[in-house]
Enzyme design. Structure first.
Site, PDB file in Angstrom:
ATOM      1  N   LYS A  48      10.648  -4.940  -7.207  1.00 41.37           N
ATOM      2  CA  LYS A  48      11.229  -5.331  -8.499  1.00 41.37           C
ATOM      3  C   LYS A  48      12.729  -4.998  -8.504  1.00 41.37           C
ATOM      4  O   LYS A  48      13.563  -5.803  -8.880  1.00 41.37           O
ATOM      5  CB  LYS A  48      10.564  -4.557  -9.649  1.00 41.37           C
ATOM      6  CG  LYS A  48       9.154  -4.968 -10.016  1.00 41.37           C
ATOM      7  CD  LYS A  48       8.751  -4.266 -11.325  1.00 41.37           C
ATOM      8  CE  LYS A  48       7.323  -4.489 -11.744  1.00 41.37           C
ATOM      9  NZ  LYS A  48       6.946  -3.911 -13.034  1.00 41.37           N
TER      10      LYS A  48
ATOM     11  N   HIS B 214     -19.337 -21.376   3.886  1.00 33.87           N
ATOM     12  CA  HIS B 214     -18.870 -22.564   4.603  1.00 33.87           C
ATOM     13  C   HIS B 214     -17.441 -22.364   5.063  1.00 33.87           C
ATOM     14  O   HIS B 214     -16.749 -23.328   5.389  1.00 33.87           O
ATOM     15  CB  HIS B 214     -18.978 -23.785   3.694  1.00 33.87           C
ATOM     16  CG  HIS B 214     -20.382 -24.021   3.243  1.00 33.87           C
ATOM     17  ND1 HIS B 214     -21.233 -24.892   3.887  1.00 33.87           N
ATOM     18  CD2 HIS B 214     -21.113 -23.441   2.253  1.00 33.87           C
ATOM     19  CE1 HIS B 214     -22.421 -24.866   3.290  1.00 33.87           C
ATOM     20  NE2 HIS B 214     -22.369 -23.989   2.304  1.00 33.87           N
TER      21      HIS B 214
ATOM     22  N   GLU C 188       9.684 -11.393 -14.130  1.00 33.58           N
ATOM     23  CA  GLU C 188       8.849 -12.600 -14.241  1.00 33.58           C
ATOM     24  C   GLU C 188       8.431 -12.850 -15.687  1.00 33.58           C
ATOM     25  O   GLU C 188       8.553 -13.952 -16.213  1.00 33.58           O
ATOM     26  CB  GLU C 188       7.563 -12.463 -13.392  1.00 33.58           C
ATOM     27  CG  GLU C 188       7.768 -12.479 -11.903  1.00 33.58           C
ATOM     28  CD  GLU C 188       8.020 -11.101 -11.324  1.00 33.58           C
ATOM     29  OE1 GLU C 188       8.451 -10.200 -12.075  1.00 33.58           O
ATOM     30  OE2 GLU C 188       7.789 -10.919 -10.122  1.00 33.58           O
TER      31      GLU C 188
ATOM     32  N   LYS D 199       3.965  -3.826 -20.194  1.00 39.02           N
ATOM     33  CA  LYS D 199       3.999  -2.410 -20.549  1.00 39.02           C
ATOM     34  C   LYS D 199       5.460  -1.964 -20.712  1.00 39.02           C
ATOM     35  O   LYS D 199       5.812  -1.306 -21.672  1.00 39.02           O
ATOM     36  CB  LYS D 199       3.289  -1.632 -19.445  1.00 39.02           C
ATOM     37  CG  LYS D 199       3.166  -0.164 -19.675  1.00 39.02           C
ATOM     38  CD  LYS D 199       2.291   0.453 -18.600  1.00 39.02           C
ATOM     39  CE  LYS D 199       2.491   1.943 -18.503  1.00 39.02           C
ATOM     40  NZ  LYS D 199       1.736   2.553 -17.414  1.00 39.02           N
TER      41      LYS D 199
ATOM     42  N   GLU E 269      -3.234  -1.398  -4.572  1.00 36.84           N
ATOM     43  CA  GLU E 269      -2.050  -0.801  -5.191  1.00 36.84           C
ATOM     44  C   GLU E 269      -2.299   0.696  -5.427  1.00 36.84           C
ATOM     45  O   GLU E 269      -1.379   1.503  -5.373  1.00 36.84           O
ATOM     46  CB  GLU E 269      -1.732  -1.514  -6.514  1.00 36.84           C
ATOM     47  CG  GLU E 269      -0.332  -1.196  -7.024  1.00 36.84           C
ATOM     48  CD  GLU E 269       0.084  -2.024  -8.234  1.00 36.84           C
ATOM     49  OE1 GLU E 269      -0.445  -3.127  -8.437  1.00 36.84           O
ATOM     50  OE2 GLU E 269       0.944  -1.557  -8.976  1.00 36.84           O
TER      51      GLU E 269
ATOM     52  N   GLY F 172      -0.986   0.015 -15.260  1.00 40.69           N
ATOM     53  CA  GLY F 172      -1.075  -1.444 -15.406  1.00 40.69           C
ATOM     54  C   GLY F 172      -2.394  -2.001 -14.907  1.00 40.69           C
ATOM     55  O   GLY F 172      -3.074  -2.755 -15.608  1.00 40.69           O
ATOM     56  N   ARG F 173      -2.798  -1.621 -13.699  1.00 37.44           N
ATOM     57  CA  ARG F 173      -4.013  -2.198 -13.099  1.00 37.44           C
ATOM     58  C   ARG F 173      -5.298  -1.654 -13.715  1.00 37.44           C
ATOM     59  O   ARG F 173      -6.389  -2.076 -13.341  1.00 37.44           O
ATOM     60  CB  ARG F 173      -3.991  -1.997 -11.592  1.00 37.44           C
ATOM     61  CG  ARG F 173      -3.780  -0.554 -11.147  1.00 37.44           C
ATOM     62  CD  ARG F 173      -3.353  -0.498  -9.686  1.00 37.44           C
ATOM     63  NE  ARG F 173      -2.999   0.844  -9.242  1.00 37.44           N
ATOM     64  CZ  ARG F 173      -1.806   1.394  -9.408  1.00 37.44           C
ATOM     65  NH1 ARG F 173      -0.859   0.755 -10.055  1.00 37.44           N
ATOM     66  NH2 ARG F 173      -1.552   2.604  -8.943  1.00 37.44           N
TER      67      ARG F 173
HETATM   68  C1  G6Q Z   1       0.110  -2.151 -12.088  1.00 34.76           C
HETATM   69  C2  G6Q Z   1       1.446  -2.384 -11.566  1.00 34.76           C
HETATM   70  C3  G6Q Z   1       2.024  -3.751 -11.798  1.00 34.76           C
HETATM   71  C4  G6Q Z   1       2.410  -4.026 -13.256  1.00 34.76           C
HETATM   72  C5  G6Q Z   1       3.258  -5.280 -13.304  1.00 34.76           C
HETATM   73  C6  G6Q Z   1       3.653  -5.659 -14.710  1.00 34.76           C
HETATM   74  O1  G6Q Z   1      -0.525  -1.136 -11.969  1.00 34.76           O
HETATM   75  O2  G6Q Z   1       2.308  -1.393 -11.931  1.00 34.76           O
HETATM   76  O3  G6Q Z   1       1.172  -4.759 -11.362  1.00 34.76           O
HETATM   77  O4  G6Q Z   1       1.274  -4.151 -14.045  1.00 34.76           O
HETATM   78  O5  G6Q Z   1       4.384  -5.096 -12.512  1.00 34.76           O
HETATM   79  O6  G6Q Z   1       4.366  -4.644 -15.340  1.00 34.76           O
HETATM   80  P1  G6Q Z   1       4.668  -4.704 -16.874  1.00 34.76           P
HETATM   81  O7  G6Q Z   1       3.391  -4.667 -17.622  1.00 34.76           O
HETATM   82  O8  G6Q Z   1       5.521  -3.503 -17.173  1.00 34.76           O
HETATM   83  O9  G6Q Z   1       5.404  -5.990 -17.120  1.00 34.76           O
END
Ligand code: G6Q
Length: 522
Positions: A513, A386, A215, A209, A355, A269-270
């Site tokens: 981050k 199990h 990463e 986003k 989150e 994001g989530r």
């Molecule tokens: C989701 C969070 C987090 C995010 C990641 C990736 O709600 O904010 O998990 O999705 O940190 O972020 P980017 O999409 O900006 O790389």
């Protein structure tokens, strides 16, 4: 318009719930079933092919009425209207929360800052559809003119967990493309994924986003370097596409503007798997199935928006969870799907819920004095039986369970499926009923060794009275999975409203981050 700011513990219903808890906390569910032979029917809800049986919970009709009253006192109805209506309920980030617009099928406009978001949503969906078709039918080709065989999604957190869970969850519906996911900054992750791939026939989807996530950018750069060992800089436009709000940064990476899929800051994001973040889902199962997945979510949205709280699946899920979290003091909930396909459901729900509701400051900016987000964990049945189920059956903690089962097996192996479902029902029954000393005695009587029986008896007695919800769904398919995920999203929302917290920011994630980047600069 802002959300109301109501401390739930100061409401009349909360006070009543405390009293009610004291009066009923030791009641065994078995006696509730004995008192009311219609309990199961009264405490079951049907939505399309999904049945939720919540009768095996330590609650009565009165409990539910008080909890519904709590939701009303916390102005849930008003909050739902603002949530769907595009109000900036993510106040700390000054954003609307509109993942529901991504699957919306109503004709009405949804306004953010006076502008209807639906034309852009539909435009992006059309773009996803056209692109999916070209990749799947092989007309969109890699740099050397070959059609794609593999897709790699490069992203993390919300840009990985949702698509990853759904691609695996709907694996049965997949086409010829093989989808892979790279998320961790651990170089071994990316190395393992690319080692067997052919750069000519692999499509890379960079999902970020912000397009600033360490990463994702590091993995994308590593993959680009690997790709450029066989291809030229100019070839990036054929094999790389991106999903982002940050168009400038994406273009700087070398991605062609026409291969950029936009998203919007009103999608968290989530909650973003319904947007172009779900491109890898559409590629894996085809757009038609992706649309069915969105439609399933939309149908649950309608149910959530329009149904009376006492018959509303996400509301009931949230209220039950609050009952255990805030009155019984349960700290965690376990989710157990009885299908191997949903192995990644628990990690997805962990992010969604933890989150969103892992907050300790209320909407007034003050430290909360009550429990908020609980710990979500889980894995698939029967494997967990199990493993960790021992603690759920006999441990010292009260851990409510969500069992998710499907009537139909996708590959149609009836023998396996009957055994699987027998276990699904048996687990809920065992948690509920337990095993009394008399029953244990009867079982062991055959040995005739009274001394041994008396010695072992305490270890073999189960008190039962351990709660669970049972979701029974006709079949795991795009539509039912869409509805199921949407119900958990709304459950999370309802909890956040009642706990009087902001569910849609994530400063805790961002701090990590920030610090990692600072440490790198030093
Ligand atoms: C989701 C969070 C987090 C995010 C990641 C990736 O709600 O904010 O998990 O999705 O940190 O972020 P980017 O999409 O900006 O790389």
């Amino acid at each position: 318009m802002s959300l109301f700011n109501i401390n739930p513990t100061k409401t009349a219903s909360w006070k009543e719930l405390i009293k009610h808890y004291e009066e009923t906390k030791d009641v065994h569910m078995k006696s509730l079933f004995l008192e009311d032979s219609d309990r199961k029917d009264k405490m079951s809800l049907q939505f399309e092919d999904l049945n939720l049986d919540f009768s095996k919970n330590r609650m009565t009709e009165k409990t539910m009425n008080l909890l519904v009253e709590l939701a009303k006192e916390c102005e849930l109805e008003d909050a739902i209207e603002k949530y769907f209506g595009g109000d900036k309920i993510n106040e700390t980030e000054n954003r609307a929360v509109l993942h529901t617009a991504l699957r919306n099928k109503d004709a009405n406009p949804i306004l953010v800052d006076g502008k209807d978001v639906m034309p852009e949503v539909n435009e992006t969906l059309n773009k996803i559809e056209a692109f999916t078709e070209e990749v799947v039918n092989g007309s969109f080709k890699g740099y050397s003119g070959k059609s794609f065989t593999d897709v790699v999604n490069i992203g993390i957190g919300g840009s990985d967990l949702g698509p990853n869970m759904v691609v695996e969850g709907l694996h049965f519906y997949k086409n010829h493309l093989n989808t892979h996911f790279v998320s961790n900054i651990d170089g071994d992750h990316v190395a393992e994924v690319i080692k067997d791939l052919n750069p000519e026939t692999t499509l890379f989807v960079i999902v970020s986003k912000t397009f600033t996530t360490q990463e994702t950018l590091t993995n994308a750069e590593t993959i680009k370097k690997w790709f450029l060992q066989s291809a030229k800089e100019d070839d990036i436009q054929y094999n790389f596409v991106a999903v982002s709000t940050n168009l400038e940064k994406v273009k700087n990476f070398g991605i062609d503007e026409k291969n950029i899929f936009t998203m919007w800051n009103w999608v968290g994001g989530r909650y973003s798997l319904w947007s172009a973040v779900g491109l890898s889902i559409s590629l894996a199962i085809g757009f038609e199935n992706f649309r069915k997945f969105l439609d399933g979510a939309y149908a649950m949205d309608q149910h959530f928006k329009k149904t009376d709280f006492s018959k509303n699946i996400p509301v009931i899920m949230a209220l039950i969870s609050i009952w255990y979290n805030n009155f019984f003091g349960s700290e965690s909930e376990v989710v157990i799907p009885y299908t191997q396909y949903l192995q990644k459901l628990a990690p997805f729900l962990q992010q969604l819920s933890m989150e969103s509701n892992g907050k300790s400051v209320d909407r007034n900016g003050e430290e909360v004095t009550y429990q908020t987000g609980n710990i979500i964990w889980g894995n698939t049945g029967t494997n967990v039986q199990h493993a960790f189920m021992q603690l759920v059956h006999q441990g010292t903690k009260l851990i409510p369970v969500d069992f998710i089962g499907f009537k139909e097996s996708l590959h149609g192996n009836e023998d396996h499926h009957q055994k699987l479902m027998a276990n699904f029902y048996a687990q809920a029954e065992a948690l509920y009923a337990g095993k009394t000393a008399e029953e244990v005695h009867l079982d062991m009587k055959i040995s005739g060794d009274e001394k041994k029986i008396n010695h072992l008896l305490p270890f073999k007695v189960f008190n039962g009275n351990r709660p669970s919800n049972m979701f029974l769904i006709e079949k795991l398919d795009p539509r039912s999975l869409g509805s199921l995920i949407s119900s958990y999203e709304h459950k999370t929302f309802v909890q956040g409203i009642i706990w009087n917290i902001y569910s849609f920011d994530q400063f805790g994630v961002e701090l990590g981050k920030e610090l990692a980047n600072k440490l790198l600069i030093k």
